[in-house]
Motif scaffolding. Sequence first.
Motif, PDB file in Angstrom:
ATOM      1  N   MET B   1     -14.474  24.786 -25.009  1.00  0.00           N
ATOM      2  CA  MET B   1     -14.359  25.081 -26.440  1.00  0.00           C
ATOM      3  C   MET B   1     -15.016  23.968 -27.249  1.00  0.00           C
ATOM      4  SD  MET B   1     -13.262  27.327 -28.529  1.00  0.00           S
ATOM      5  CE  MET B   1     -13.360  27.146 -30.295  1.00  0.00           C
ATOM      6  N   THR B   2     -15.550  24.334 -28.358  1.00  0.00           N
ATOM      7  CA  THR B   2     -16.233  23.380 -29.214  1.00  0.00           C
ATOM      8  C   THR B   2     -15.219  22.466 -29.908  1.00  0.00           C
ATOM      9  OG1 THR B   2     -17.714  25.191 -29.672  1.00  0.00           O
ATOM     10  CG2 THR B   2     -17.990  23.237 -30.992  1.00  0.00           C
ATOM     11  N   GLU B   4     -13.924  19.868 -32.833  1.00  0.00           N
ATOM     12  CA  GLU B   4     -14.126  19.854 -34.280  1.00  0.00           C
ATOM     13  C   GLU B   4     -14.753  18.535 -34.718  1.00  0.00           C
ATOM     14  OE1 GLU B   4     -13.662  22.324 -36.571  1.00  0.00           O
ATOM     15  OE2 GLU B   4     -13.532  23.458 -34.710  1.00  0.00           O
ATOM     16  N   PHE B   5     -15.463  18.617 -35.817  1.00  0.00           N
ATOM     17  CA  PHE B   5     -16.035  17.409 -36.400  1.00  0.00           C
ATOM     18  C   PHE B   5     -15.416  17.220 -37.768  1.00  0.00           C
ATOM     19  CE2 PHE B   5     -19.162  18.906 -33.417  1.00  0.00           C
ATOM     20  CZ  PHE B   5     -19.595  17.738 -32.803  1.00  0.00           C
ATOM     21  N   ASP B   6     -15.276  15.956 -38.200  1.00  0.00           N
ATOM     22  CA  ASP B   6     -14.692  15.826 -39.525  1.00  0.00           C
ATOM     23  C   ASP B   6     -15.776  15.757 -40.587  1.00  0.00           C
ATOM     24  OD1 ASP B   6     -14.833  13.157 -40.881  1.00  0.00           O
ATOM     25  OD2 ASP B   6     -14.051  12.491 -38.942  1.00  0.00           O
ATOM     26  N   ALA B   7     -15.382  16.102 -41.799  1.00  0.00           N
ATOM     27  CA  ALA B   7     -16.350  16.412 -42.845  1.00  0.00           C
ATOM     28  C   ALA B   7     -17.068  15.187 -43.402  1.00  0.00           C
ATOM     29  CB  ALA B   7     -15.644  17.149 -43.982  1.00  0.00           C
ATOM     30  N   GLY B  45     -21.663  22.682 -29.276  1.00  0.00           N
ATOM     31  CA  GLY B  45     -21.808  23.706 -30.298  1.00  0.00           C
ATOM     32  C   GLY B  45     -22.547  23.225 -31.545  1.00  0.00           C
TER      33      GLY B  45
END
Lengths: 233, 124
Positions: B1-2, B4-7, B45
């Motif tokens: 699963m990909t 998450e990256f923070d904004a 991803g």
Amino acid sequence: MIELQNVTKRYGNLVALENVSLQLEKGKIVGVLGANGSGKSTLLKLIAGLAFPTKGKVLVDGQEVTRNISQKVAYLSELDAYYHNFTARDMIHFYASQFIDFNKEKANEILDFMQLDPNKKLKTLSKGSRGRVKIALTLAREVPVLLMDEPLSGLDPMVRESIVKGLISFINLEKQIVIITTHEVSEIEFLLDEVILIRDGKVIERALVDQLRETNHQSVVDWLKKMYKGEGK
Amino acid sequence: MTEEFDASKPIYMQLAERINKKIIRNELGLGEKLPSVREMAVQSGVNPNTVQRTYSELERMGIVETRRGQGTFVTENKEVIKRLREQLKQEIMSEFVRNMKELGFTMDEIITSLKDINQKEGGV
């Protein structure tokens, strides 16, 4: 690679795009964002030679766009267009007969990657599987310009992820530009180099995704919200 | 699963940080080959251009080397990795200490508390 010069497109009284000028270079994945009816699809159709400007010029590779531009541009419609009794394999043969740049092996490879059975009739497939067959057919064309109109809309998260991974695996950014329209940016945010925001037929903003994060500390989603709020009044 | 990256940070930097951490934990050893740009893009991803930028940045920092036609490899220079480890420690510790001091804790309190927590978690 792609250039719009003061392009206006009207459908009768309706102004779909108004005085848009844009230049896009190869090697990038560009997201065209905007609400429904903002002019995103019209923009893609003008580049694909499926619609022509009322005013202004659209150039692809320095050549003014005519219907023949389909030799250089692959276009993924948001509509489903296929013969109901066709299987994915039949579609591959059909595409290969229509487009000399169509790479059959690649098409099969992509279907395989997305775990789709090429022998099933399209009418028996789920919406998500049909969506993936369409993506495979588009990606298997070896052309400099790939246009995708809402490739993820209405599909469930697993399917969307499989499409995103398929895209990453099979595009060739050394030779291609990919333009994707969407009104749900969160899924493809990590895929995009650049975003173009369209509202009421006008390009209101354009930004590099990494720059948004670096200088504004914003994700594309944050940026989008702010842009809409700020200009909404 | 990909993941998450923070904004708030560019994705290429966050990806570089993840790779750095893997190297420090020795999940990626000295001289080990990194996944190709395409593989890494699919795994995480993200856009292949982003991975390319990550690799270039790591190369600029001397942490990886790209060998023509062969791929990208972790450096074999132990000193570089040692420095990277030290630098990460510095960054995390100084932020931590700054946060604690802002809340008015003294150095003694911080150290006592660190030891307590470490013991509770069964640490060394």
